[in-house]
Design a protein around this motif. Structure first.
Motif, mmCIF file in Angstrom:
data_model
loop_
_atom_site.group_PDB
_atom_site.id
_atom_site.type_symbol
_atom_site.label_atom_id
_atom_site.label_comp_id
_atom_site.label_asym_id
_atom_site.label_seq_id
_atom_site.Cartn_x
_atom_site.Cartn_y
_atom_site.Cartn_z
ATOM 1 N N TYR A 183 41.807 48.668 34.525
ATOM 2 C CA TYR A 183 41.964 47.586 35.499
ATOM 3 C C TYR A 183 43.402 47.421 36.002
ATOM 4 O O TYR A 183 43.633 46.851 37.063
ATOM 5 C CB TYR A 183 41.451 46.260 34.930
ATOM 6 N N ASN A 201 44.009 50.815 43.087
ATOM 7 C CA ASN A 201 43.637 50.486 41.717
ATOM 8 C C ASN A 201 42.481 51.374 41.262
ATOM 9 O O ASN A 201 41.517 51.583 41.993
ATOM 10 C CB ASN A 201 43.248 49.006 41.644
ATOM 11 N N GLU A 225 39.064 49.586 41.152
ATOM 12 C CA GLU A 225 38.547 49.397 42.501
ATOM 13 C C GLU A 225 37.966 50.700 43.037
ATOM 14 O O GLU A 225 36.922 50.719 43.687
ATOM 15 C CB GLU A 225 39.657 48.899 43.433
ATOM 16 N N GLU A 226 38.657 51.789 42.767
ATOM 17 C CA GLU A 226 38.166 53.095 43.207
ATOM 18 C C GLU A 226 36.868 53.460 42.499
ATOM 19 O O GLU A 226 35.946 54.011 43.099
ATOM 20 C CB GLU A 226 39.229 54.156 42.927
ATOM 21 N N LYS A 228 34.643 51.348 41.375
ATOM 22 C CA LYS A 228 33.583 50.518 41.971
ATOM 23 C C LYS A 228 33.140 51.080 43.315
ATOM 24 O O LYS A 228 31.946 51.097 43.632
ATOM 25 C CB LYS A 228 34.077 49.083 42.122
ATOM 26 N N ALA A 229 34.098 51.563 44.097
ATOM 27 C CA ALA A 229 33.777 52.148 45.402
ATOM 28 C C ALA A 229 32.941 53.411 45.237
ATOM 29 O O ALA A 229 31.983 53.652 45.992
ATOM 30 C CB ALA A 229 35.065 52.454 46.163
ATOM 31 N N TYR A 237 45.756 41.703 38.886
ATOM 32 C CA TYR A 237 45.217 42.855 39.605
ATOM 33 C C TYR A 237 43.941 42.513 40.366
ATOM 34 O O TYR A 237 43.609 43.181 41.344
ATOM 35 C CB TYR A 237 44.954 44.000 38.623
ATOM 36 N N PHE A 238 43.227 41.487 39.901
ATOM 37 C CA PHE A 238 42.009 41.027 40.566
ATOM 38 C C PHE A 238 42.107 39.509 40.710
ATOM 39 O O PHE A 238 41.836 38.768 39.760
ATOM 40 C CB PHE A 238 40.769 41.429 39.769
ATOM 41 N N MET A 284 31.218 42.771 38.579
ATOM 42 C CA MET A 284 31.613 43.468 39.802
ATOM 43 C C MET A 284 30.617 44.577 40.123
ATOM 44 O O MET A 284 30.301 44.828 41.289
ATOM 45 C CB MET A 284 33.019 44.052 39.660
#
Length: 207
Positions: free
Chosen positions: A87, A98, A101-102, A104-105, A143-144, A164
């Motif tokens: 994270y 991040n 984030e990547e 999750k994408a 970060y979030f 998430m």
């Protein structure tokens, strides 16, 4: 003991341990236990461990995905692995992106492929032991920004990360895992096998 002597000693232990075939090792010999203990107590090793968030693992980088993404075609079940400890880390290719984030994408991209619409999705949230240590020094909210849970609370952090992914796919199966906990992995593996079995029974109109 002087700095050079300690460095030489640590290097000697590291060299010996690096020759051990870890994939076939079942028990540790006394010299191996002693070597690991001495390496762990080395100041350089401790400093490196403290800065572990700055270093990358291989395989998940964007440039590597083209080598394995095609292997997912026509599968009935998917296991997607998330490292909870990422994270506060960034991508190898971009210091502005991040890693969570990547991840999750990528997860969103995979589950939206047409041939995965009937696949069961098993989410492994791995490295459950890392956040419990890291969260004491690295605040998830830094970060979030949408994280509003208490600081230094590993359980709240883990549930936030899970949600998430749940927001991206309703009905996914999820498991918190620790690769070094053999009992945990055994239980999770059985749960995944049961899920895959049940999904296939339904798919063949047998369940």
């Amino acid at each position: 003991m002087g700095g050079q002597a300690r460095l030489h000693q640590a290097g000697s232990h590291a060299d010996k341990l690096s020759r051990v075939e870890a994939d076939i090792l079942t028990t540790l010999e006394p010299w191996q236990v002693d070597g690991i203990r001495r390496l762990w107590s080395d100041q350089g090793m401790q400093k490196c461990y403290e800065r572990r968030r700055e270093y990358q693992d291989v395989g998940g980088q964007r440039s590597e995905r083209r080598k394995w993404i095609h292997c997912f075609e026509r599968v009935t079940s998917i296991i997607f692995l998330v490292a909870l400890s990422e994270y506060d880390q960034v991508l190898y290719e971009s210091a502005n992106v991040n890693r969570l984030e990547e991840s999750k994408a990528l997860f969103t991209t995979i589950i939206t492929y047409p041939w995965f619409q009937e696949s069961s999705i098993n989410l492994f949230l791995n490295k459950t032991d890392d956040p419990e240590d890291k969260i004491l020094h690295s605040n998830l909210a830094d970060y979030f920004s949408t994280f509003t849970g208490p600081r230094r609370d590993a359980e709240s952090a883990k549930m936030f990360i899970l949600n998430m992914y749940k927001a991206q796919h309703i009905g996914l199966y999820y498991h918190f895992t620790c690769a070094t906990d053999t009992e945990n992995i055994r239980v999770v593996s059985k749960a995944v096998r049961d899920t895959v079995f049940q999904v296939n029974l339904v798919g063949f109109s047998l369940g």
